[in-house]
Scaffold this motif. Sequence first.
Motif, short mmCIF file in Angstrom:
data_model
loop_
_atom_site.label_atom_id
_atom_site.label_comp_id
_atom_site.label_asym_id
_atom_site.label_seq_id
_atom_site.Cartn_x
_atom_site.Cartn_y
_atom_site.Cartn_z
N PHE A 86 0.83 -1.21 0.00
CA PHE A 86 0.00 0.00 0.00
C PHE A 86 0.87 1.26 0.00
O PHE A 86 0.60 2.22 -0.73
CB PHE A 86 -0.91 0.02 1.24
N ILE A 87 1.93 1.23 0.82
CA ILE A 87 2.83 2.40 0.89
C ILE A 87 3.56 2.56 -0.44
O ILE A 87 3.74 3.68 -0.94
CB ILE A 87 3.84 2.23 2.04
N GLY A 88 3.98 1.43 -1.04
CA GLY A 88 4.64 1.50 -2.33
C GLY A 88 3.73 2.01 -3.43
O GLY A 88 4.16 2.78 -4.31
N LEU A 89 2.45 1.61 -3.40
CA LEU A 89 1.47 2.10 -4.36
C LEU A 89 1.31 3.60 -4.24
O LEU A 89 1.28 4.34 -5.24
CB LEU A 89 0.13 1.40 -4.11
N TYR A 90 1.22 4.07 -3.01
CA TYR A 90 1.13 5.52 -2.76
C TYR A 90 2.36 6.24 -3.31
O TYR A 90 2.24 7.29 -3.95
CB TYR A 90 1.00 5.75 -1.26
N GLY A 91 3.53 5.66 -3.10
CA GLY A 91 4.76 6.27 -3.60
C GLY A 91 4.80 6.31 -5.12
O GLY A 91 5.27 7.28 -5.72
#
Length: 470
Positions: free
Chosen positions: A288-293
């Motif tokens: 999820f954090i990677g998708l946001y990034g």
Amino acid sequence: MIGWLLFFFLLFLASLAYASYKSYRKNRSSEEFMLAGSNIGTILGFLTFSAALFSAFTFMGMPDFFRVHGVGAWIFLGFSDALMVFFILWFGYALRKRAAEVGYQGVAGFVQSCFRNKWAGYLVFASSFLFLIPYVAIQIRGISIFLNASFPDLLPYWGWSALLVIIMLVYSEIGGLKAIMYSDAIQGVILLVVIWIIGVTCLTMAGGVEAGTQAVLESNEALLSLPGPKGLFSPAFLIASTIAIMMIPVSQPQFTTRLVVMKNLKSVHKMAYAVGIFAILVILPTAFIGLYGAVKYPDASTADFLSSALLFDQANPVAALAVVGLFAACLSTTNAQIFALGTELRSLLSGDDKRNMRITKLGILVFSLIVLVFSSLISDELVLLARVSFAGTSMIAPVVLSAVIFKNPPKSILILSALGLSYFVLSLLGWVPAGFAGLPTDAAMYLILIPATSILMLLHHSKTKKLHAA
């Protein structure tokens, strides 16, 4: 935010102080100090194994890995960890059975006893030293990048690194392995809670899974398929990664020792299942954090992305908890692996116990100073560097497996693993070709080591069977 930061740090340091107090024994033996009395229960065992496995590189490296290389990162780590859990069920049983026969003070000493050959122990120790030092440096590098970018005027880069190492040395000196395991348990709980809070927050800011995925699809479609935008996730990479990660309990001494010091086999099996569940829970929010990034910071540097996603874009209490969580993750992993090197050194020593403990503690200090220097030299590719560490130590997996399987393991396995380890190290230095037959070095080495190890083991088994029959 400073108020929240101080509050969470005081809570964390107070919990460490309490764990040190609970673990301290004035007249403890080296067995109690180095192996926690070999009486660790399921819950503490599961948390210490999980925390050592999923650390600062998971918290920081995996989101950046998703952002840069795409969804293949889930297959790379999630599938490999699942297979490792099933492997632990067999290996834990076989290892504990063999350790009960020959004794256990560390992997290097255990292998030396099984092979009745001092060079076997030296080979295992050399592998641990060569690849655990960089792995520990990865943790320190990661947290220092984050803290230095987040608080540029508070401490210099080397100051954060030195602070971590000093706390680690004091803590491990007071409590030994038992205290480190308590630290791991604290870190594991903090890591899971914090990474889910940040993961859900980042997913919400990205517009949810559907909207975020659509935005990534429009900006960089290659992130949502294999082999990824940089072509990293080839079949050879994924297969080699799976083998390296599966072999972690065999080739990384901090994990091998944790299997031995569990109080019984039933606890080992429960611990393995719990680690599998923990793996899924801790990896998912990093996606999820990677998708946001990938949506908001596609071209940012690692330091800028991490400091923004984990700190500046979060509410103050969450950002403060993230800093403490990262610090705890780095501290517990650094503790575990430096202490593991000390355990390996201790297992090769003989003679007076007090003298050996003095040498071991001096060794831990020297290892820590080497890590400090090395942390300033490595790059920011945290996950790839961690993978190199896993692959490097896996070169000696045939030696440990032979020691576990055979009462009189074949000496030819030592030569095979020594050659494999030597070539892998030389390829990293650029002195020999990095890979051959169109494969990366680790995949090519596995293509040789796996069949060669199998043939040597089968020949040895056949020879042993004939001798017994005669």
